[in-house]
Design a protein around this motif. Structure first.
Motif, PDB file in Angstrom:
ATOM      1  N   GLY A 231      48.845  -8.826  34.777  1.00 19.07           N
ATOM      2  CA  GLY A 231      49.965  -8.044  34.278  1.00 19.07           C
ATOM      3  C   GLY A 231      50.545  -8.737  33.061  1.00 19.07           C
ATOM      4  N   GLY A 232      50.584  -8.059  31.950  1.00 20.62           N
ATOM      5  CA  GLY A 232      51.141  -8.668  30.748  1.00 20.62           C
ATOM      6  C   GLY A 232      51.362  -7.642  29.656  1.00 20.62           C
ATOM      7  N   SER A 233      52.147  -8.038  28.668  1.00 16.75           N
ATOM      8  CA  SER A 233      52.414  -7.144  27.548  1.00 16.75           C
ATOM      9  C   SER A 233      51.710  -7.652  26.304  1.00 16.75           C
ATOM     10  CB  SER A 233      53.922  -7.030  27.306  1.00 16.75           C
ATOM     11  OG  SER A 233      54.454  -8.296  27.006  1.00 16.75           O
ATOM     12  N   GLY A 234      51.531  -6.746  25.368  1.00 18.71           N
ATOM     13  CA  GLY A 234      50.845  -7.072  24.127  1.00 18.71           C
ATOM     14  C   GLY A 234      49.505  -6.361  24.064  1.00 18.71           C
ATOM     15  N   VAL A 235      48.910  -6.382  22.887  1.00 18.40           N
ATOM     16  CA  VAL A 235      47.636  -5.720  22.657  1.00 18.40           C
ATOM     17  C   VAL A 235      46.503  -6.660  23.075  1.00 18.40           C
ATOM     18  CG1 VAL A 235      46.118  -4.702  20.912  1.00 18.40           C
ATOM     19  CG2 VAL A 235      48.593  -4.376  20.763  1.00 18.40           C
ATOM     20  N   LEU A 236      45.589  -6.153  23.891  1.00 15.05           N
ATOM     21  CA  LEU A 236      44.420  -6.930  24.315  1.00 15.05           C
ATOM     22  C   LEU A 236      43.173  -6.346  23.654  1.00 15.05           C
ATOM     23  CD1 LEU A 236      45.072  -7.351  28.151  1.00 15.05           C
ATOM     24  CD2 LEU A 236      45.691  -8.899  26.287  1.00 15.05           C
ATOM     25  N   SER A 237      42.269  -7.216  23.266  1.00 13.64           N
ATOM     26  CA  SER A 237      41.008  -6.767  22.685  1.00 13.64           C
ATOM     27  C   SER A 237      40.146  -6.116  23.773  1.00 13.64           C
ATOM     28  CB  SER A 237      40.248  -7.948  22.082  1.00 13.64           C
ATOM     29  OG  SER A 237      39.796  -8.805  23.125  1.00 13.64           O
ATOM     30  N   GLU A 238      39.191  -5.337  23.332  1.00 12.76           N
ATOM     31  CA  GLU A 238      38.265  -4.721  24.289  1.00 12.76           C
ATOM     32  C   GLU A 238      37.523  -5.794  25.074  1.00 12.76           C
ATOM     33  OE1 GLU A 238      34.396  -1.773  24.342  1.00 12.76           O
ATOM     34  OE2 GLU A 238      35.777  -1.647  22.638  1.00 12.76           O
ATOM     35  N   GLY A 239      37.144  -6.872  24.392  1.00 10.55           N
ATOM     36  CA  GLY A 239      36.455  -7.974  25.066  1.00 10.55           C
ATOM     37  C   GLY A 239      37.305  -8.592  26.161  1.00 10.55           C
ATOM     38  N   LYS A 240      38.583  -8.797  25.883  1.00 10.91           N
ATOM     39  CA  LYS A 240      39.493  -9.361  26.883  1.00 10.91           C
ATOM     40  C   LYS A 240      39.665  -8.388  28.050  1.00 10.91           C
ATOM     41  CE  LYS A 240      42.876 -11.943  28.582  1.00 10.91           C
ATOM     42  NZ  LYS A 240      42.684 -13.207  29.233  1.00 10.91           N
ATOM     43  N   LEU A 241      39.767  -7.101  27.764  1.00 11.05           N
ATOM     44  CA  LEU A 241      39.876  -6.107  28.830  1.00 11.05           C
ATOM     45  C   LEU A 241      38.634  -6.115  29.716  1.00 11.05           C
ATOM     46  CD1 LEU A 241      41.501  -3.128  26.914  1.00 11.05           C
ATOM     47  CD2 LEU A 241      42.497  -4.363  28.840  1.00 11.05           C
ATOM     48  N   ARG A 242      37.470  -6.198  29.095  1.00 13.40           N
ATOM     49  CA  ARG A 242      36.225  -6.230  29.870  1.00 13.40           C
ATOM     50  C   ARG A 242      36.159  -7.488  30.746  1.00 13.40           C
ATOM     51  NH1 ARG A 242      32.469  -2.412  28.595  1.00 13.40           N
ATOM     52  NH2 ARG A 242      32.970  -1.097  26.807  1.00 13.40           N
ATOM     53  N   LYS A 243      36.642  -8.599  30.220  1.00 13.01           N
ATOM     54  CA  LYS A 243      36.683  -9.836  31.001  1.00 13.01           C
ATOM     55  C   LYS A 243      37.622  -9.675  32.201  1.00 13.01           C
ATOM     56  CE  LYS A 243      37.593 -14.746  30.619  1.00 13.01           C
ATOM     57  NZ  LYS A 243      38.834 -15.449  30.643  1.00 13.01           N
ATOM     58  N   LEU A 244      38.793  -9.067  31.991  1.00  9.84           N
ATOM     59  CA  LEU A 244      39.728  -8.829  33.073  1.00  9.84           C
ATOM     60  C   LEU A 244      39.132  -7.906  34.144  1.00  9.84           C
ATOM     61  CD1 LEU A 244      43.049  -8.454  31.044  1.00  9.84           C
ATOM     62  CD2 LEU A 244      42.435 -10.342  32.581  1.00  9.84           C
ATOM     63  N   ILE A 245      38.347  -6.926  33.709  1.00 11.42           N
ATOM     64  CA  ILE A 245      37.678  -6.010  34.648  1.00 11.42           C
ATOM     65  C   ILE A 245      36.678  -6.802  35.487  1.00 11.42           C
ATOM     66  CG2 ILE A 245      36.054  -4.080  34.827  1.00 11.42           C
ATOM     67  CD1 ILE A 245      37.537  -2.901  32.314  1.00 11.42           C
ATOM     68  N   ARG A 246      35.859  -7.633  34.829  1.00 11.15           N
ATOM     69  CA  ARG A 246      34.876  -8.443  35.570  1.00 11.15           C
ATOM     70  C   ARG A 246      35.577  -9.349  36.572  1.00 11.15           C
ATOM     71  NH1 ARG A 246      32.700  -8.754  30.425  1.00 11.15           N
ATOM     72  NH2 ARG A 246      33.509 -10.863  30.108  1.00 11.15           N
ATOM     73  N   GLU A 247      36.673  -9.986  36.152  1.00  8.67           N
ATOM     74  CA  GLU A 247      37.414 -10.858  37.053  1.00  8.67           C
ATOM     75  C   GLU A 247      37.986 -10.075  38.234  1.00  8.67           C
ATOM     76  OE1 GLU A 247      40.270 -12.726  34.454  1.00  8.67           O
ATOM     77  OE2 GLU A 247      38.762 -14.113  33.634  1.00  8.67           O
ATOM     78  N   ALA A 248      38.503  -8.885  37.983  1.00  7.93           N
ATOM     79  CA  ALA A 248      39.060  -8.071  39.051  1.00  7.93           C
ATOM     80  C   ALA A 248      37.975  -7.630  40.048  1.00  7.93           C
ATOM     81  CB  ALA A 248      39.766  -6.837  38.484  1.00  7.93           C
ATOM     82  N   LYS A 249      36.755  -7.464  39.535  1.00 11.50           N
ATOM     83  CA  LYS A 249      35.624  -7.098  40.394  1.00 11.50           C
ATOM     84  C   LYS A 249      35.042  -8.312  41.106  1.00 11.50           C
ATOM     85  CE  LYS A 249      32.600  -4.309  38.469  1.00 11.50           C
ATOM     86  NZ  LYS A 249      31.757  -3.640  37.450  1.00 11.50           N
ATOM     87  N   GLY A 250      35.555  -9.513  40.783  1.00 15.65           N
ATOM     88  CA  GLY A 250      35.044 -10.731  41.401  1.00 15.65           C
ATOM     89  C   GLY A 250      33.753 -11.228  40.775  1.00 15.65           C
ATOM     90  N   GLN A 251      33.518 -10.881  39.530  1.00 18.72           N
ATOM     91  CA  GLN A 251      32.274 -11.301  38.855  1.00 18.72           C
ATOM     92  C   GLN A 251      32.534 -12.445  37.911  1.00 18.72           C
ATOM     93  OE1 GLN A 251      31.006  -7.665  36.969  1.00 18.72           O
ATOM     94  NE2 GLN A 251      30.088  -6.901  38.844  1.00 18.72           N
TER      95      GLN A 251
END
Length: 184
Positions: A164-184
Motif C-alpha cells: 500500500g503506497g502513494s505515488g506513480v509506480l512503473s509497470e516493472g515495479k507493479l509486475r514485481k509487486l504482483i509476483r510478490e503477492a503471488k508468492g513468486q
C-alpha cells in the motif's frame, strides 16, 4: 545606524525568510514523493471489505475476486500523476498471461456530483482506458487510509494487503509487486 547597515540587515532577514520558505517547500515535496502513508499500515493484514458501484451499475469489491491478486488504484480525473499511472495499469490488464491471476479495480475519488459519471466515462474514452472503474464517495478511501492520490494497494490471493503506497509506480515495479503477492 546608517542606511547601508539597515539595508544589509533587512537583506539578511529577507534571505533567511526566503531560505525558510524554500526549506518548507522542499520538505513537503519530499514527503509527498514518499511511498509511505496510511495505506502502507495495512500491509500484512486483511484487506478491508467493501462494495462500490461500477460504471456498468454493478456493485463489486476486492472480495469478489478472491484467489486473484487485486490491485486497487485510487485516482481522480484532475490528478496528473494518476493519469501518468494509468498506462501501466492498462498494460497489465491487457497482458494475456495475467488475465486469470490479476484484477485491477480503478477506484475513482472525484467528488460525487451528478456529472461525475459522464466526466469519468469521457476521461476513460479520451485516454483509451478499459479499466474497471468503481465510484467511491470517500468511504473506501478512508477504509484504506488514502491520504494522497494516486494510491495503489495490492491484495494477495488470500485477501491480505501485500503493498500500500502513494505515488506513480512503473509497470516493472507493479509486475514485481504482483509476483510478490503471488508468492513468486
Amino acid at each position: 545606524m546608517s542606511n547601508e547597515n539597515k539595508s544589509t540587515k533587512a537583506r539578511k532577514i529577507i534571505d533567511l525568510i526566503f531560505l525558510g520558505i524554500i526549506s518548507i517547500v522542499v520538505g513537503v515535496g519530499i514527503a509527498q514523493m514518499s511511498d509511505s502513508g496510511a495505506a502502507s499500515k495495512l500491509e500484512g493484514g486483511p484487506a478491508p471489505v467493501f462494495a462500490l458501484e461500477a460504471m456498468d451499475g454493478q456493485r463489486m469489491g476486492a472480495k469478489d475476486f478472491a484467489g486473484k491478486v487485486v490491485i486497487l488504484d485510487f485516482w481522480a480525473t484532475w490528478c496528473p500523476p494518476c493519469i501518468k499511472q494509468m498506462p501501466a495499469l492498462q498494460n497489465i490488464k491487457n497482458d494475456e498471461e495475467l488475465k486469470e491471476d490479476v484484477k485491477i479495480l480503478s477506484i475513482n475519488t472525484d467528488d460525487p456530483t451528478p456529472e461525475r459519471t459522464e466526466l469519468v466515462e469521457s476521461f476513460m474514452a479520451k485516454h483509451a482506458l478499459s479499466l474497471d472503474v468503481l465510484y467511491d464517495d470517500g468511504v473506501v478511501s478512508n477504509l484504506y487510509g488514502v491520504e494522497r492520490i494516486p494510491t495503489l494497494v495490492v491484495i494477495d490471493p488470500n485477501g491480505l494487503v501485500s503493498y500500500g503506497g502513494s505515488g506513480v509506480l512503473s509497470e516493472g515495479k507493479l509486475r514485481k509487486l504482483i509476483r510478490e503477492a503471488k508468492g513468486q
